[in-house]
Scaffold this motif. Structure first.
Motif, mmCIF file in Angstrom:
data_model
loop_
_atom_site.group_PDB
_atom_site.id
_atom_site.type_symbol
_atom_site.label_atom_id
_atom_site.label_comp_id
_atom_site.label_asym_id
_atom_site.label_seq_id
_atom_site.Cartn_x
_atom_site.Cartn_y
_atom_site.Cartn_z
ATOM 1 N N VAL A 87 41.717 -25.099 -2.287
ATOM 2 C CA VAL A 87 42.052 -26.628 -3.653
ATOM 3 C C VAL A 87 42.935 -27.632 -3.431
ATOM 4 O O VAL A 87 43.128 -28.419 -3.819
ATOM 5 C CB VAL A 87 42.162 -25.753 -4.826
ATOM 6 C CG1 VAL A 87 42.181 -26.848 -5.930
ATOM 7 C CG2 VAL A 87 40.033 -24.757 -5.080
ATOM 8 N N THR B 107 40.072 -34.924 -7.209
ATOM 9 C CA THR B 107 40.845 -35.020 -8.124
ATOM 10 C C THR B 107 41.812 -36.525 -8.518
ATOM 11 O O THR B 107 41.494 -36.475 -9.434
ATOM 12 C CB THR B 107 43.017 -33.820 -7.951
ATOM 13 O OG1 THR B 107 42.185 -32.671 -7.128
ATOM 14 C CG2 THR B 107 42.959 -34.065 -9.456
ATOM 15 N N HIS C 72 38.005 -28.622 -1.251
ATOM 16 C CA HIS C 72 36.225 -28.565 -2.858
ATOM 17 C C HIS C 72 35.896 -29.881 -3.035
ATOM 18 O O HIS C 72 35.182 -29.970 -3.431
ATOM 19 C CB HIS C 72 37.435 -27.515 -3.475
ATOM 20 C CG HIS C 72 37.680 -28.551 -4.512
ATOM 21 N ND1 HIS C 72 39.356 -28.745 -4.009
ATOM 22 C CD2 HIS C 72 38.050 -29.578 -5.258
ATOM 23 C CE1 HIS C 72 39.920 -29.329 -5.004
ATOM 24 N NE2 HIS C 72 39.006 -30.475 -6.084
ATOM 25 N N ALA D 252 35.099 -23.848 -5.474
ATOM 26 C CA ALA D 252 35.677 -22.942 -3.684
ATOM 27 C C ALA D 252 35.178 -22.201 -3.972
ATOM 28 O O ALA D 252 34.924 -21.216 -2.863
ATOM 29 C CB ALA D 252 36.669 -23.374 -3.641
ATOM 30 N N ALA E 111 38.328 -25.982 -10.352
ATOM 31 C CA ALA E 111 37.928 -26.206 -8.522
ATOM 32 C C ALA E 111 38.293 -25.532 -7.726
ATOM 33 O O ALA E 111 37.241 -24.902 -6.906
ATOM 34 C CB ALA E 111 39.010 -27.114 -7.990
ATOM 35 N N LYS E 112 38.526 -24.279 -8.646
ATOM 36 C CA LYS E 112 38.730 -22.999 -7.717
ATOM 37 C C LYS E 112 37.684 -22.025 -7.809
ATOM 38 O O LYS E 112 37.168 -21.133 -6.739
ATOM 39 C CB LYS E 112 39.860 -22.237 -8.125
ATOM 40 C CG LYS E 112 41.651 -22.721 -7.379
ATOM 41 C CD LYS E 112 42.370 -21.765 -8.306
ATOM 42 C CE LYS E 112 43.982 -23.125 -8.561
ATOM 43 N NZ LYS E 112 44.901 -22.301 -9.178
ATOM 44 N N GLU F 240 43.195 -20.754 -2.945
ATOM 45 C CA GLU F 240 44.401 -21.824 -3.018
ATOM 46 C C GLU F 240 44.879 -23.111 -2.994
ATOM 47 O O GLU F 240 44.327 -23.829 -3.191
ATOM 48 C CB GLU F 240 45.503 -20.815 -4.180
ATOM 49 C CG GLU F 240 45.315 -19.292 -4.627
ATOM 50 C CD GLU F 240 45.665 -20.593 -5.636
ATOM 51 O OE1 GLU F 240 46.273 -20.826 -6.825
ATOM 52 O OE2 GLU F 240 45.326 -19.603 -7.210
ATOM 53 N N LEU G 205 41.537 -28.059 -12.082
ATOM 54 C CA LEU G 205 41.972 -27.200 -10.750
ATOM 55 C C LEU G 205 41.701 -26.061 -10.654
ATOM 56 O O LEU G 205 40.526 -25.140 -9.592
ATOM 57 C CB LEU G 205 43.319 -27.320 -10.549
ATOM 58 C CG LEU G 205 43.518 -29.048 -10.106
ATOM 59 C CD1 LEU G 205 45.827 -28.913 -10.396
ATOM 60 C CD2 LEU G 205 43.186 -28.980 -9.179
#
Lengths: 461, 461
Positions: A328, A374, A333, A311, A307-308, A325, A304
Motif C-alpha cells: 500500500v 491515492t 493496490h 490489498a 486500501a490495506k 503495508e 489508506l
C-alpha cells in the motif's frame, strides 16, 4: 428555501471571514443544449444557493464587506416573459426571501463593479466553471477567462469552504431526503438487472424514478456491466449472465442537496463464488472505513486503511502478494483501486469542487499525495463533526491498465500477474455509502441500501 | 451514425455551395452543471452531427473549400481517460467513420486557423450558442464573443440551411422513431392526469419513459394545468378536477432527430362543455393547417388561415366579434394565440434556430411580419417536399394579457372583454402534430397521438 434568517446568518459569517472589499457572487444562467433557447434543466450555482437560496436564472449578488451592504442584481419580467414563462415574483420579492433589501437591475452590475475597481477596492470572486459567467466576469473586471482561475480570491474560497464544510440540521435533513431518493433508484435498478436487459433501459428508468419524485439525479448516472470503467456513462450494453452491474447514482433534494451511492449486483440475481470473494473484500473495506471515520482522524488515513483491507483481501485470493503495508505504501493496490476513498458531499455531489478540490479536501497539515491512486483522493484532511463524505472503496480489473503495468514489470513483488487472467472479464465492484461525521464517530445518511450479498440477492429474487 | 457515404456527400454539397475559404465547424464540449466535471448529458452540435455524425466531445473540423481538404481535430485518449471513461476509439477511427482521412491534434486547430487568417483567406463560421465555443472562436480568430454573431458567415448559414431543410429518407426514418417515443410519452401522461397528482410526478415519469428507451427529451418538457403559459417548465402544481393539462413534449431518436407534440387533456378524463367547445376550435385549426400544408404554399398563409379558424370559432362562442378577416389582419386573435403556427424540425426541435430563425423560416420573398402574435411565427416561407414542420395552433386565456389589452381598450371592435371573465381560469389548449411535406401535400410523422375529444377520453378512461 430555508427561512431567510438562515441566509442572513450565513452572509453575516461570510462577511466576518473576509477582511475587506467586495464579494461578487454570480448565479447561473441557463445552459444551452443545441441552441440558445433549448436549454438543459436549470441548476443554480451551489454557493449562490448557500448564501441566497434563490433558484432563478440571471441573478448576481455583491456584498460590501466593509459597509455590510448586500445587493441582489436582477431584472423584473416583461409582459412577453409572462406570456411565455408565467407570472413571476418581482426581484424585490425574491430578494426579500433571502433577507436582502437592496436590488438593482442587472445592467448596473457592471457600473457597480467598475466603480469598486476604480476605487482600488478588492473584488473577491470564485473560480468560475460556466463559460457564460467567465465571459460576464471578463466584461465586469477585464480579466480574461484564462487568467480568472489564478486571480480568484483565496480568502473568499477559504471562507466559503469553512462555512459550507460543516452541515447544519436543516442541511442534514435535506441530505436524508436525497438519500431516500437514491435508495429508490438503486433498489429499482437491482430488480431490473436480469440477463438480456439493455443498460439504458435501467439507467433511464431510475432517472425517471428520481425525476418523478422531484429529485433529479445529482450527477450523470453510472450504470454498466463494465464496472471496471470508473465513470462509465455509456449504457449501451445488454446485460449478460455472469457479469456484475455497477450502479453509481444519487439524487438531489428539493433544496439541491445530493446523495451519491454505489452498489454492484450480479446480473440475474446470484453472485458467483469468484464475485462473492472479491465483493466481500470491498464490503469489508467499506465497513472498516465507516468504523474509522470520526472527528480528528484524517480521511487520508482512512483511505489508506481501506486500501490495506483491499490489498490484504487480494493477497488472500492470490492476486496480490508480499507485505501488505509495503504494498500500500508503494501504491501497488492502486492497480485495483485507482481512485480515492471518497469526497465531501453537500449542495454538490463533489462538494465545492468548483472552488478547487485542494482547498476542500486538504489543508496546510494534510497535503495531497503525489502517487497514482491515492493522488486521486479528493478528501484527505482531518474530519470534523458535520462533515459529510462518501465512503466508496472498490476493486476493478482493468485489462488495459493490467497489461501496461505487466509490460512495465511494475510491482512484480506485490502483484501476481499470472493470476489475473482469471479476472480479465470480471469488471469492477464499488460499494459507496454517505457518511455524516458526528461528535464521536459517524453515521450513515439514510437507510442503508441493501449491501451484504444476502441482502442484494434477496432484493433481486 | 448513417453510413459514411452520407456524410461525404453532404460535405461535398456544402463545399459546392460555398465559394471559397475555410469552413470551420466546432463540435460541442461537455456543459458543466455545478462544477466542471459534473456535466449535463452531452448533446453534440446538430450541424456537426449533420456533416460528420460523430457524437463525441471536443472535436472540431475544418473544410478547405478550394483544395477540398477535410481535417478532423481531436485528441486520442490517455491511460487515465481509459481508466475513468473506458476504452475509446482512436481519432483516426472516428474520422474514418465519417469518411475523413486527415486528423490533427486539437492544439493544432489554432495554428491552422491563424495561418488561414494570415493568408487572408475567408474563415466561415456559424453563430455560436455555447459560451465555451465562443471563447474558443475568440482564441482562434481574435473575434470577441459579442462580435461573433455579426461576423458569422451568411454564405455558410445559407448553405447549411439549404442542405438541412429537406430531409432525406434516412432522416425521416429517424423522425418516425422520435415520434414513436413521443407518442408513448403523451399517452403515459394522459393516463396519469388524475386530480391530486403532482405535475412533476407525470413530467418525471414521461421523461423516464423516454430515457428508458434511449430517447431523451428533445427539449425540456412543458406540462402544466396552467397551459396558458406557453413555455411552462414549472411542474409544481397538484392537478385539479376541472382544469386542463397541457403537455408539450417530444424525444430524440438515437441519431438525435426530434419529435415535438402537444396534447391537452381534461384532468380526471372528461372535458367540460366549455372546454370541449374551445378544444374543437383548436382541433379544427390544426386539421385545416394539415389540409393546407403542401409544396409552394407559404407557411405564413397557413398560419393566417389557422388564425381565422380560431377567430371565427371564438366569434361563435361569443368571445370575439366583428369581421374575422379584419380581426386577423389587425392581429386581434393574438390575444388568444400569441405564438406562431409552427417551426422547422429535424436534428433540432426548432431546427437550425442557432443559425438564425430568419434564415431558416424566411427568405427574400417571405419576410417576417412585425405584429404581436404573427411576429412570433418562426417559419413563414414557401414549403418544399422534405420540409418537416410542426403544426401547433392554440387558444389561451392569459389573465395578465387580457387585463392589459382591456385597460388599453385594444381591439374593442373584435373582442368581447366582458365575456372573458368566464374563461379567466380556463388555462390554455394547444394541439401539435409534426408534418412532413410530400410532393403533393403532407403527411403526419408517426401514428397520430389520440387527439379528438373522444379519443383522448378513451385513453384516459
Amino acid at each position: 428555501m430555508f427561512n431567510r434568517e438562515t441566509y442572513i446568518e450565513r452572509r453575516k459569517r461570510l462577511k466576518e471571514s473576509v477582511a475587506d472589499g467586495i464579494i461578487l457572487l454570480l448565479g447561473n444562467v441557463d445552459s444551452p443544449m443545441n441552441c440558445r433557447d433549448n436549454t438543459y434543466h436549470f441548476r443554480q450555482d451551489s454557493t449562490f444557493l448557500y448564501f441566497f437560496g434563490l433558484n432563478y436564472q440571471n441573478l448576481a449578488a455583491a456584498i460590501d464587506v466593509e459597509s455590510g451592504e448586500e445587493i441582489l442584481f436582477g431584472d423584473d419580467f416583461s409582459m412577453d416573459d409572462i406570456i411565455w414563462m408565467g407570472p413571476q415574483e418581482s426581484i424585490k420579492d425574491k430578494a426579500a426571501k433571502s433577507g436582502v433589501t437592496k436590488t438593482m437591475p442587472s445592467r448596473q452590475l457592471s457600473t457597480y463593479v467598475k466603480e469598486a475597481v476604480q476605487q482600488k477596492r478588492k473584488v473577491h470572486f470564485n473560480p468560475l466553471y460556466r463559460a457564460e459567467n467567465q465571459l460576464l466576469l471578463q466584461e465586469l473586471t477585464g480579466i480574461a477567462p484564462a487568467q480568472q482561475q489564478e486571480k480568484a480570491s483565496l480568502e473568499l474560497i477559504h471562507a466559503i469552504v469553512a462555512l459550507r464544510s460543516c452541515k447544519d440540521a436543516n442541511e442534514i435533513e435535506e441530505l436524508r431526503t436525497a438519500a431516500a431518493a437514491g435508495y429508490q433508484m438503486h433498489v429499482t435498478a437491482m430488480k431490473m438487472a436480469t440477463p438480456g436487459t439493455w443498460e439504458q433501459k435501467i439507467a433511464g428508468t431510475i432517472e425517471g424514478v428520481a425525476m418523478a419524485n422531484g429529485n433529479p439525479p445529482s450527477f450523470p448516472i453510472i450504470l454498466s456491466q463494465n464496472g471496471e470503467t470508473l465513470h462509465n456513462h455509456d449504457h449501451s450494453n445488454i446485460l449478460e449472465k455472469g457479469k456484475l452491474m455497477l450502479v453509481d447514482a444519487g439524487a438531489q433534494s428539493t433544496e439541491f442537496y445530493a446523495s451519491d451511492f454505489t452498489r454492484t449486483s450480479p446480473v440475474g440475481g446470484k453472485f458467483t463464488s469468484q464475485q462473492r470473494e472479491i465483493y466481500e473484500i470491498v464490503l469489508a473495506a467499506n465497513n472498516r472505513a465507516t468504523e474509522l471515520s470520526k472527528p480528528d482522524v484524517t480521511y487520508l488515513s482512512v483511505h489508506l486503511e481501506a486500501a490495506k483491507i483491499i490489498a490484504s483481501g487480494l493477497k488472500e485470493v492470490g492476486v496480490m502478494k508480499g507485505d501488505v503495508e509495503e504494498a500500500v505504501k508503494a501504491g501497488a493496490h492502486a492497480l485495483f483501486m485507482p481512485h480515492g476513498l471518497g469526497h465531501m458531499m453537500g449542495l454538490d455531489v463533489h462538494d465545492m469542487e468548483d472552488l478547487g478540490q485542494v482547498y476542500v479536501g486538504y489543508d496546510e497539515e494534510t497535503r495531497p499525495v503525489n502517487q497514482f491512486g491515492t493522488g486521486a483522493l479528493r478528501m484527505g484532511r482531518r474530519l470534523q463533526p458535520g462533515f459529510v463524505i462518501t465512503n466508496e472503496p472498490g476493486i476493478y480489473f482493468i485489462p488495459a491498465l493490467i497489461d501496461q503495468w505487466k509490460s512495465e514489470g511494475k510491482f512484480t513483488e506485490f502483484i501476481n500477474y499470472d493470476r489475473l487472467n482469471a479476472y480479465r472479464s470480471f469488471g469492477g465492484i464499488r460499494l459507496e455509502d454517505d457518511l455524516l461525521i458526528t461528535n464521536d464517530g459517524c453515521e450513515l445518511i439514510g437507510e442503508r441500501i441493501p449491501i451484504t450479498p444476502e441482502e442484494v440477492e434477496a432484493v433481486m429474487s
